[in-house]
Design a protein around this motif. Sequence first.
Motif, short mmCIF file in Angstrom:
data_model
loop_
_atom_site.label_atom_id
_atom_site.label_comp_id
_atom_site.label_asym_id
_atom_site.label_seq_id
_atom_site.Cartn_x
_atom_site.Cartn_y
_atom_site.Cartn_z
N VAL A 206 47.38 50.48 49.16
CA VAL A 206 48.02 49.52 50.06
C VAL A 206 46.97 48.64 50.76
CG1 VAL A 206 49.39 49.29 52.17
CG2 VAL A 206 50.12 50.86 50.39
N GLY A 207 45.84 49.25 51.12
CA GLY A 207 44.78 48.48 51.77
C GLY A 207 44.30 47.34 50.90
N THR A 208 44.20 47.58 49.60
CA THR A 208 43.78 46.54 48.68
C THR A 208 44.86 45.46 48.56
OG1 THR A 208 42.65 48.28 47.47
CG2 THR A 208 42.79 46.14 46.40
N VAL A 209 46.11 45.89 48.58
CA VAL A 209 47.21 44.91 48.56
C VAL A 209 47.03 43.95 49.73
CG1 VAL A 209 49.70 44.59 48.86
CG2 VAL A 209 48.85 46.47 47.45
N MET A 210 46.76 44.54 50.91
CA MET A 210 46.66 43.71 52.11
C MET A 210 45.48 42.75 52.04
SD MET A 210 47.65 46.57 54.94
CE MET A 210 47.69 45.48 56.35
N SER A 211 44.34 43.24 51.56
CA SER A 211 43.20 42.32 51.55
C SER A 211 43.37 41.26 50.46
CB SER A 211 41.88 43.08 51.41
OG SER A 211 41.94 43.96 50.33
N PRO B 50 39.01 41.04 64.58
CA PRO B 50 39.22 41.94 63.44
C PRO B 50 40.69 42.04 63.04
CG PRO B 50 38.79 43.19 65.45
CD PRO B 50 38.55 41.75 65.79
N GLU B 51 41.60 41.57 63.89
CA GLU B 51 43.02 41.66 63.58
C GLU B 51 43.46 40.59 62.57
OE1 GLU B 51 45.43 43.72 64.62
OE2 GLU B 51 44.10 44.96 65.81
N ILE B 52 42.62 39.54 62.44
CA ILE B 52 43.07 38.40 61.65
C ILE B 52 43.38 38.80 60.22
CG2 ILE B 52 42.22 36.30 60.53
CD1 ILE B 52 41.41 35.23 63.11
N GLU B 53 42.46 39.57 59.63
CA GLU B 53 42.61 39.90 58.21
C GLU B 53 43.93 40.63 57.93
OE1 GLU B 53 40.67 40.22 54.25
OE2 GLU B 53 40.56 38.87 55.93
N HIS B 54 44.21 41.69 58.69
CA HIS B 54 45.36 42.52 58.35
C HIS B 54 46.51 42.43 59.35
CE1 HIS B 54 42.66 45.17 55.63
NE2 HIS B 54 43.08 44.08 55.04
N GLY B 55 46.17 42.34 60.62
CA GLY B 55 47.22 42.34 61.63
C GLY B 55 48.20 41.19 61.46
N ALA C 292 38.39 34.97 37.29
CA ALA C 292 38.22 33.58 37.72
C ALA C 292 37.46 33.55 39.04
CB ALA C 292 39.57 32.91 37.87
N PRO C 293 36.37 32.83 39.07
CA PRO C 293 35.50 32.88 40.23
C PRO C 293 36.15 32.23 41.45
CG PRO C 293 34.80 31.14 38.75
CD PRO C 293 35.94 31.83 38.08
N PHE C 294 35.90 32.83 42.56
CA PHE C 294 36.35 32.25 43.81
C PHE C 294 35.11 31.87 44.59
CE2 PHE C 294 37.46 33.14 48.35
CZ PHE C 294 38.20 32.00 48.53
N ASP C 295 34.94 30.61 44.78
CA ASP C 295 33.69 30.16 45.36
C ASP C 295 33.67 30.36 46.86
OD1 ASP C 295 31.35 28.94 46.00
OD2 ASP C 295 31.60 27.30 44.57
N GLU C 296 33.08 31.48 47.27
CA GLU C 296 33.06 31.79 48.70
C GLU C 296 32.29 30.74 49.49
OE1 GLU C 296 34.52 34.14 50.36
OE2 GLU C 296 35.05 35.70 48.93
N ALA C 297 31.25 30.16 48.84
CA ALA C 297 30.42 29.20 49.54
C ALA C 297 31.26 28.01 50.01
CB ALA C 297 29.29 28.74 48.63
N ILE C 298 32.12 27.53 49.09
CA ILE C 298 32.93 26.36 49.44
C ILE C 298 34.04 26.74 50.41
CG2 ILE C 298 34.55 24.67 48.52
CD1 ILE C 298 32.93 24.62 45.98
N HIS C 299 34.58 27.96 50.19
CA HIS C 299 35.81 28.30 50.89
C HIS C 299 35.60 29.11 52.15
CE1 HIS C 299 38.35 26.64 47.79
NE2 HIS C 299 37.55 27.19 46.91
N ALA D 275 44.52 35.71 49.07
CA ALA D 275 45.36 34.77 48.33
C ALA D 275 45.90 33.70 49.27
CB ALA D 275 46.52 35.52 47.67
N ARG D 276 46.33 34.12 50.45
CA ARG D 276 46.91 33.16 51.39
C ARG D 276 45.85 32.20 51.90
NH1 ARG D 276 50.70 37.77 54.00
NH2 ARG D 276 52.65 37.19 52.96
N ARG D 277 44.66 32.74 52.11
CA ARG D 277 43.58 31.88 52.58
C ARG D 277 43.27 30.83 51.51
NH1 ARG D 277 40.26 35.90 54.45
NH2 ARG D 277 38.75 35.73 52.77
N GLN D 278 43.22 31.27 50.25
CA GLN D 278 42.91 30.32 49.18
C GLN D 278 44.01 29.28 49.02
OE1 GLN D 278 41.44 32.10 45.47
NE2 GLN D 278 41.07 33.96 46.62
N LEU D 279 45.26 29.72 49.18
CA LEU D 279 46.37 28.76 49.08
C LEU D 279 46.24 27.70 50.17
CD1 LEU D 279 49.47 31.06 48.40
CD2 LEU D 279 48.36 29.50 46.80
N GLN D 280 45.97 28.17 51.39
CA GLN D 280 45.83 27.23 52.51
C GLN D 280 44.71 26.24 52.24
OE1 GLN D 280 45.39 29.30 56.22
NE2 GLN D 280 47.27 30.46 55.95
N GLU D 281 43.59 26.77 51.76
CA GLU D 281 42.44 25.89 51.54
C GLU D 281 42.72 24.90 50.43
OE1 GLU D 281 39.71 29.06 51.22
OE2 GLU D 281 39.36 29.09 53.38
#
Lengths: 266, 189
Positions: free
Chosen positions: B161-166, A4-9, B96-103, B171-177
């Motif tokens: 702030v929680g939304t900023v983090m998620s 669970p830490e991956i997302e935010h931690g 803009a759709p983010f294709d969760e299935a692919i990613h 965004a970072r996950r999509q960039l990496q992918e």
Amino acid sequence: MSCPEIEHGVAAYLDGELDLTSTLAFERHLGECPDCARALAREEALREAIGRAGLRFTPSPEQTRRLRRAVHTLGDSARPAAPRWPAVWRAPGGAWRLQALAAMLLVAIASWSLGRFGAPRLAPDDMAEEVVASHVRSLLAGHPADVASTDRHTVKPWFTGRLDYAPAVVDLAGQGFPLAGGRLDYLAHHPVAALVYRADRHVVNLFTWPAAYSADHAGPTPAALTRQGFHVVHWTAAGMTYWAVSDVAEDRLLRFAHLLAAGAPP
Amino acid sequence: MLSSIRDRLFRQDGRHRFEQAVLPHLDAAYDLARWLTRNDTDAEDVVQTACLRALQFFDGFKGVNARAWLLTIVRNTFYSWLEQKGRGGSGGEIAAPFDEAIHSGEGATTDPEMELLRRADGRLLRQAFEALALPFREVIVLRELEGLSYKEIAAVAGIPVGTVMSRLARARRQLQEFLIAHGVKEGAP
């Protein structure tokens, strides 16, 4: 992605948004959780790639000129209740009064500007505020460097005869912080050296002067603080005090400071 | 007569305060506008309009964080500009759709993928940023290119702030992918 830490931690750790306790706890967790360690390694690799890529867009010189002019023009009406000129302007035979008025205006504006720029407007004990104010002034002018050069052998001699000391001028272009020039500034009641660097296409001002000027008690380890949305990093080394200011990300500015602090000549 | 002098001085003072708040952050404003509009001319227009709006709101500005204040106005200006620009694909831009299935590629992080991230060049990274949907692009630009804290981003984007983090995490996950997918494609002989 089980942990669970991956997302935010991981991100909060990477972004320096954890307090000391949480940082230590997360570092302990990293040792036990290969998922998080791997996620962190990937995010670090990504950040390095972003840092290298120079993605920040900056306006062209013409665009900068146009935008600055627009701000300047707009600023004229920065007070809501726009002044209405009194009848004297239009009154017949009022020409001499008009000239007298103009003269008075000039004197008034001149003395007002003197008061404004000549007198210290900030509490002298908060050097960080003063340093940020100098940084902002250099940006307002639009040309932060009096001597614009990427060559430290041009910048360093430029200060000779202009200061009572010779500031160390280090080139960090190889580490991603190219030198852009130098400028004289006035801080701690003395003329001081301001070195201009770039970091990820942001302007960095590095102010340096003998520690005795400001009775400085800072340590040799660069410490970061924030003033008015600008990051400030401060340290002393070999009898000199250093202040780096920029709006670049804090971790980048700290890296810049650590490079300088590590390489500062005795 | 005295009042006219006073008015004139106030005007000077107003201009000085306004310039002091806006000018140091023009580059940041332009960078954000450029990433949002994806176009030099539109970016300049958005910043110009934002400066006009900044002036209108200037009395409400408390002088604490001029950069976050100006960036907030740039962002809002952009979204009204986008709305005005009409239906021409703008709805698709926001959502803009983010294709969760692919990613949703779970785990399977191997060292070659790390290598691709490390090797990613500027052109590919730029494409990866451009491929992000607006809500993700704006937070990653504010964080990685403008160096704003989570709290500042939350204020600029008007989200918790929680939304900023998620959003940052996504965004970072999509960039990496994106980098891994395209790095593989380009790296293949």
